[in-house]
Design a protein around this motif. Structure first.
Motif: not given
Lengths: 284, 284
Positions: A83-95
């Motif tokens: 999804v970051a690729r599709r919208h050119d995003l930076v995403v932060a997420v816990g895992v």
């Protein structure tokens, strides 16, 4: 990319407060992807998601947690990189990260169209997390993006003023903080103390902080639901309305403002520190 | 006096936000004595007054400041020891201190019926203060009183999370902070950021903080007027109403509550620190 003399442009920073359910890995990830897409539609280019997104938080046992954990480059990273690729995003997420030595870590990922940019392992563990996770022991890396320098922190880390100070001193413009703040949902105009900590940490360092909380009860635990994006003056640029539940907030941020540490012609939040006096004392 | 196993009793803690005028040494001291007497009548036994009480703050020159300075055991200490004796009080007050080597210090005194208990010299100087004062270089002493353990800090010190942390680690139950917060008087329900810093500092350490601001314009400078007594959960126990001007606030405090640092069965604000990770990094 930002270069000296070229301040980074304004950017939409989102916190996507989603409802999660422990064990519903596919559902949790699908809800997160939908929220990230909404954030992108509303102009965000940096999106912060909650802590332990895909696994959920209230594990019945370390064994259950182990079954829900994944490597850093597992399904969470795959779905969000897409999804970051599709919208050119930076995403932060816990895992819930399962590392090579077999231990579990309460980690956060920062990723963009190229995939994982950095992994940070939560240093300050809350309550029963210590039964499941091994604490990290490294400062988060500061990652340069087109909009500014980003670093990660996770939830309870934000209560340790030393830690946010160190992250800011390392050069972060924006601290992206996946969180799960256990507590009563916000029901009054009085800000949750968790947000007050974020405000003070931001102002004490003149950095932006984007803290993404979660919502939805889980095995009897409820959450503050206090997601907020706070500016370097300590004021919320966006904060969750009372009892909002699932909610995507987007704040326009000129992250380069975090590079001006001055608070008067002669004062600065970092320049005025007296580290020679703190030395030693803070290590007891 | 408090002894191990005997928690100190509840006590009224007051902040006496008074209007001052630079150079009006007799008037400033008289107003302070009157405010302290009001606080005592209303049940306070610990009273905090503003920074640089007798001299005022907005000096036209270092020379003017020198003329308004006094030794630690000067007229301010004499007048306030007298009133402390009459009402059996502990009083914290800011003073422009002239020390033996001739330098001026932005100091605070803690005094009681016996006289001066401790002198603290402000470590973090704001703006033009550096033209007048030499910064201190010592941590405030923690003073045992019948109601708990008290320490001093002055104004801008409260913006340095490391400093409040160190004072709390040294064992203070209550940080008494004479302040002069320059800024626009409080006119909205939004708390001044100075108070937000106090809230976060209190909660991050589970200590009480009593910050006494001033009021009254002085040579074009106005003040936030944000005096507050904040409890170890970070919530104001008493705070100045909007635009209150001169004002005495009294909060009932069980200062011994600051000795319980736990935030869950397994967590504590000090126990969960990772000093081994902060070492070195914080001294850069």
């Amino acid at each position: 990319m930002s270069t000296p003399g070229t301040p980074p442009p304004e950017v939409g920073v989102a916190v996507a407060q989603v409802a999660l359910a422990v064990g519903d890995t596919d559902g949790n990830l699908a809800r997160a992807v939908a929220a990230v897409q909404e954030a992108a539609r509303r102009g965000a280019r940096v999106v912060v998601l909650p802590e332990l997104l895909r696994s959920g938080y209230v594990f019945a046992s370390a064994r259950e947690a182990r079954g829900l954990a994944e490597p850093a480059d597992g399904p969470t990273a795959a779905a969000l990189t897409e999804v970051a690729r599709r919208h050119d995003l930076v995403v932060a997420v816990g895992v819930a990260e399962r590392v090579a030595d077999g231990s579990l870590r309460n980690s956060a990922l920062l990723l963009d169209r190229s995939g994982i940019r950095t992994v940070y392992r939560k240093v300050h563990l809350w309550d029963a997390e210590a039964d499941v996770f091994v604490p990290g022991d490294e400062l988060p890396e500061v990652v340069t993006t087109p909009w500014g320098r980003l670093a990660l922190a996770v939830c309870y880390d934000l209560g340790f003023v030393e830690w946010v100070r160190l992250i800011a001193l390392a050069g972060a413009d924006l601290v992206c903080a996946p969180t799960n703040w256990p507590g009563a949902p916000r029901t009054t105009a009085e800000r949750p103390m968790e947000v007050v900590h974020v405000q003070a940490a931001a102002a004490a360092n003149r950095v932006f902080v984007a803290a993404c909380d979660r919502t939805g009860p889980e095995r009897g635990v409820t959450w503050v639901g206090g997601s907020a994006v706070v500016g370097p003056d300590g004021r919320p640029l966006a904060e969750t309305p009372d009892g909002a539940g699932e909610h995507v907030l987007v704040a326009r941020c000129r992250l380069g403002d975090a590079r001006r540490k001055a608070t008067s012609a002669r004062n600065g939040v970092h320049a005025d520190r007296r580290p020679e006096l703190y030395a030693g004392l803070l290590t007891r």
